[in-house]
Design a protein around this motif. Structure first.
Motif, short mmCIF file in Angstrom:
data_model
loop_
_atom_site.label_atom_id
_atom_site.label_comp_id
_atom_site.label_asym_id
_atom_site.label_seq_id
_atom_site.Cartn_x
_atom_site.Cartn_y
_atom_site.Cartn_z
N PRO A 190 93.86 -46.37 16.39
CA PRO A 190 93.23 -45.16 15.87
C PRO A 190 92.19 -45.44 14.79
N LEU A 191 92.37 -46.53 14.03
CA LEU A 191 91.44 -46.86 12.95
C LEU A 191 90.03 -47.08 13.48
N LEU A 192 89.92 -47.80 14.59
CA LEU A 192 88.61 -48.08 15.17
C LEU A 192 87.86 -46.81 15.55
N THR A 193 88.58 -45.87 16.16
CA THR A 193 87.91 -44.63 16.59
C THR A 193 87.57 -43.72 15.42
N GLU A 194 88.26 -43.89 14.30
CA GLU A 194 88.01 -43.03 13.15
C GLU A 194 86.87 -43.51 12.27
N ILE A 195 86.71 -44.82 12.11
CA ILE A 195 85.70 -45.30 11.17
C ILE A 195 84.37 -45.67 11.82
N PHE A 196 84.32 -45.72 13.16
CA PHE A 196 83.06 -46.00 13.85
C PHE A 196 82.68 -44.83 14.73
N ILE A 197 81.38 -44.50 14.77
CA ILE A 197 80.92 -43.46 15.69
C ILE A 197 80.90 -44.05 17.10
N GLN A 198 80.75 -43.18 18.10
CA GLN A 198 80.92 -43.56 19.50
C GLN A 198 80.04 -44.74 19.90
N SER A 199 78.79 -44.77 19.44
CA SER A 199 77.87 -45.82 19.89
C SER A 199 78.28 -47.21 19.39
#
Length: 203
Positions: A166-175
């Motif tokens: 979940p951390l990756l999806t929260e701190i980085f935008i989709q691109s």
């Protein structure tokens, strides 16, 4: 789709976040690893990810996995059955990681769950050190060691192991997410490789 994933309730805040992110990256293609490493806008996110991955290697899970077989053997589990118990440890981690995902929807609950499990892991490692040193003193001590291995692995799965995805999806935008996942995987395996080479010498 959101209701099917999270159940009934008011999810407009999450949907608004998705829509605003979609507008922000409209027409923007996925970034490469080089873009991720060069872009100063995501420097702190990258440092955070690197620190979390590095801490995952140093919290003792790999050591517990390395010595689990000998702990189970000393507990009196027949060698033919030890492989099944080791498999049980792996299944315990997977199940606890899957079960913890629902707890990570709320930031406060996620932080509480994380720190509580770090505390349980520290206590389990401390007690495991004691039980391993008293292994031959009482007949029941090896079984305590086995129980502590399972408690440690369960706490690891519910806490630190469950926070990384979940951390990756929260701190980085989709691109940036595909490149961040690649960076995460490469960093994780390089550190695991180095730790695997150095640990026998440290022992």
């Amino acid at each position: 789709a959101v209701k099917q994933l999270w159940g009934d309730g008011d999810h407009m805040a999450e949907i608004d976040d998705m829509m605003s992110e979609q507008k922000a990256i409209r027409g923007e293609k996925a970034k490469s690893i080089c873009d991720l490493l060069r872009d100063r806008a995501v420097r702190w996110q990258l440092i955070t990810l690197f620190l979390v991955v590095s801490c995952m290697q140093l919290i003792g899970a790999n050591v517990v996995y390395s010595y689990a077989y000998s702990i189970f053997t000393k507990a009196g589990i027949p060698p033919a059955q030890t492989n099944y118990v080791s498999l049980g440890v792996g299944i315990t981690e997977i199940l606890s990681t899957v079960l913890c995902v629902s707890g990570f929807s709320d930031e406060f609950w996620r932080r509480t769950l994380l720190w509580k499990n770090y505390t349980v892991m520290a206590l389990a490692l401390g007690l495991l050190t004691i039980t391993l040193s008293l292994q031959d003193s009482f007949f029941w001590v090896p079984y305590c060691s086995v129980a502590l291995v399972f408690i440690f692995i369960m706490s690891f799965g519910i806490g630190p192991a469950g926070v990384l995805c979940p951390l990756l999806t929260e701190i980085f935008i989709q691109s940036y997410r595909p490149a961040a996942y690649v960076f995460n995987g490469v960093t994780n395996w390089i550190q695991l490789f180095v730790l695997g080479l150095l640990f026998p010498f440290i022992v």
